[in-house]
Design an enzyme around this catalytic site. Structure first.
Site, mmCIF file in Angstrom:
data_model
loop_
_atom_site.group_PDB
_atom_site.id
_atom_site.type_symbol
_atom_site.label_atom_id
_atom_site.label_comp_id
_atom_site.label_asym_id
_atom_site.label_seq_id
_atom_site.Cartn_x
_atom_site.Cartn_y
_atom_site.Cartn_z
ATOM 1 N N ASN A 9 52.661 -19.973 18.804
ATOM 2 C CA ASN A 9 51.712 -19.012 18.673
ATOM 3 C C ASN A 9 50.426 -19.849 18.794
ATOM 4 O O ASN A 9 50.023 -20.617 18.063
ATOM 5 C CB ASN A 9 51.770 -18.870 17.084
ATOM 6 C CG ASN A 9 50.585 -17.910 16.712
ATOM 7 O OD1 ASN A 9 50.004 -17.330 17.491
ATOM 8 N ND2 ASN A 9 50.577 -17.695 15.324
ATOM 9 N N LYS A 11 47.573 -18.436 18.822
ATOM 10 C CA LYS A 11 46.362 -17.914 18.074
ATOM 11 C C LYS A 11 45.184 -17.799 18.837
ATOM 12 O O LYS A 11 45.521 -17.136 19.745
ATOM 13 C CB LYS A 11 46.093 -18.731 16.681
ATOM 14 C CG LYS A 11 47.369 -19.402 16.034
ATOM 15 C CD LYS A 11 47.159 -19.906 14.690
ATOM 16 C CE LYS A 11 48.483 -20.249 13.989
ATOM 17 N NZ LYS A 11 48.322 -20.643 12.749
ATOM 18 N N HIS A 96 51.341 -11.809 10.608
ATOM 19 C CA HIS A 96 51.274 -13.322 10.454
ATOM 20 C C HIS A 96 50.261 -13.301 9.236
ATOM 21 O O HIS A 96 49.425 -12.498 8.889
ATOM 22 C CB HIS A 96 50.579 -13.841 11.687
ATOM 23 C CG HIS A 96 50.342 -15.465 11.549
ATOM 24 N ND1 HIS A 96 49.272 -15.696 11.004
ATOM 25 C CD2 HIS A 96 51.195 -16.548 12.115
ATOM 26 C CE1 HIS A 96 49.504 -17.218 10.921
ATOM 27 N NE2 HIS A 96 50.521 -17.467 11.779
ATOM 28 N N GLU A 98 47.612 -14.794 8.983
ATOM 29 C CA GLU A 98 46.178 -14.764 9.476
ATOM 30 C C GLU A 98 45.737 -13.293 9.334
ATOM 31 O O GLU A 98 44.476 -12.948 9.106
ATOM 32 C CB GLU A 98 45.938 -15.648 10.391
ATOM 33 C CG GLU A 98 45.852 -17.140 10.022
ATOM 34 C CD GLU A 98 46.408 -17.970 11.143
ATOM 35 O OE1 GLU A 98 46.450 -17.601 12.120
ATOM 36 O OE2 GLU A 98 46.749 -19.376 10.944
ATOM 37 N N GLU A 165 57.037 -18.652 7.036
ATOM 38 C CA GLU A 165 55.564 -19.408 7.081
ATOM 39 C C GLU A 165 54.957 -19.354 5.633
ATOM 40 O O GLU A 165 54.041 -18.563 5.321
ATOM 41 C CB GLU A 165 54.673 -18.905 8.142
ATOM 42 C CG GLU A 165 55.527 -18.859 9.564
ATOM 43 C CD GLU A 165 54.209 -18.790 10.667
ATOM 44 O OE1 GLU A 165 54.281 -19.870 11.532
ATOM 45 O OE2 GLU A 165 53.352 -18.063 10.722
ATOM 46 N N GLY A 171 48.717 -25.134 9.253
ATOM 47 C CA GLY A 171 47.494 -25.700 9.745
ATOM 48 C C GLY A 171 46.903 -26.645 8.875
ATOM 49 O O GLY A 171 45.867 -27.283 8.932
ATOM 50 N N SER A 210 52.955 -26.264 10.177
ATOM 51 C CA SER A 210 52.803 -27.449 10.481
ATOM 52 C C SER A 210 54.089 -28.249 10.890
ATOM 53 O O SER A 210 54.442 -29.453 10.581
ATOM 54 C CB SER A 210 52.503 -28.457 9.128
ATOM 55 O OG SER A 210 51.171 -28.038 8.635
HETATM 56 P P1 13P Z 1 50.427 -24.576 12.662
HETATM 57 O O1 13P Z 1 51.924 -25.091 13.290
HETATM 58 O O2 13P Z 1 49.303 -25.008 13.132
HETATM 59 O O3 13P Z 1 50.833 -25.067 10.955
HETATM 60 O O4 13P Z 1 50.615 -23.028 12.417
HETATM 61 C C1 13P Z 1 51.675 -22.627 11.945
HETATM 62 C C2 13P Z 1 51.619 -20.865 12.327
HETATM 63 O O5 13P Z 1 50.828 -20.313 11.725
HETATM 64 C C3 13P Z 1 52.472 -20.313 13.405
HETATM 65 O O6 13P Z 1 52.392 -19.288 13.237
#
Ligand code: 13P
Length: 249
Positions: A9, A11, A96, A98, A165, A171, A210
């Site tokens: 992803n 982002k 997601h 976010e 997740e 992150g 992560s």
């Molecule tokens: P990270 O791997 O940066 O923690 O992000 C995970 C994520 O949100 C994947 O969709």
């Protein structure tokens, strides 16, 4: 068992030149040494069409990070599942955390988007996961079960993918314990079985939050973990490929 899926992803990262360079590096590495898993990269909308072209014939699929629930119409700034399919995408990440946070997406909206993705012939990857206060209160399984009940449309099993997740692991460099990941994935499998019967038993359940080369092998070896949804580490070709190389066969 189906092959594990390692999905990147990206982002809101990726301009055209570095994005094509990253995709090209993944393409080259995969053609030299095919990974023991399926691979998917999900760049921003602006790169979906270009990277679908870059990845043609490579075995690496390209997906998006959101879609609208409608096929077309007066929705300024939105992109439909049919448009993503037309651009060469095969999958779309939905719900997601976010998006749930930044755009107030509800389970009902995620469910409608997932239904639209299925109708367009895309694989919906529906994300669920608890916040840290929810886990501290011991409510993580109830929260995720409610998200699954609300976010998965009928007909999801057979095509759709679930990504667990935990919001607090995204992150942050923090991950749940292996026992906590295994417990959550077992619960998700149980819920999928109750809702979808035998087809629920075959839905891939990804872990995200992560995931790095250093922890990928341990996470991917856990029962009911069908792959990983990778954020930050998917922006570095060698890290993404190292995670893919850790997939279980
Ligand atoms: P990270 O791997 O940066 O923690 O992000 C995970 C994520 O949100 C994947 O969709």
């Amino acid at each position: 068992m189906p092959r594990q899926l390692i999905a990147g992803n990206w982002k809101m990262n990726g301009l055209s030149v570095p994005g094509a360079r990253l995709a090209g590096a993944i393409r080259e590495a995969v053609s030299a040494a095919p990974p023991p898993c399926d691979l998917l990269i999900c760049p921003p909308f602006t790169l979906v069409g270009t990277l679908a072209h870059v990845m043609l014939g490579s075995g690496v699929a390209v997906g998006a990070q959101d879609c609208h629930a409608k096929v077309a119409g007066p929705h300024t700034g939105d992109v439909s599942a049919a448009m993503l399919k037309d651009a060469g995408a095969t999958a779309v990440i939905l719900g997601h955390s976010e998006r749930r946070t930044d755009h107030g997406e509800t389970d009902a909206e995620v469910r409608a988007k997932a239904a639209a993705a299925l109708a367009a012939g895309l694989v919906p990857i529906v994300c669920v996961g608890e916040t840290w206060p929810e886990r501290e209160a011991g409510r993580q399984e109830a929260v995720v079960a409610a998200q699954l009940a609300g976010s998965l449309p009928d007909g999801f099993a057979g095509t759709g993918v679930v990504a667990y997740e935990p919001v607090w692991a995204i992150g942050t460099g923090r991950t749940p314990t292996e026992a906590d990941i295994a417990a959550m994935h077992a619960m998700i499998r149980r819920v999928l079985g109750e809702r979808f019967g035998a087809a629920g038993g075959r839905v891939l359940i990804l872990y995200g939050g992560s995931v790095k080369p250093a922890n990928a092998a341990a996470i991917l070896a856990l029962p009911e973990v069908g792959g990983a949804l990778v954020g930050g580490a998917s922006l570095v070709a060698e890290d993404f490929l190292a995670i893919a190389a850790a997939a279980q066969v």
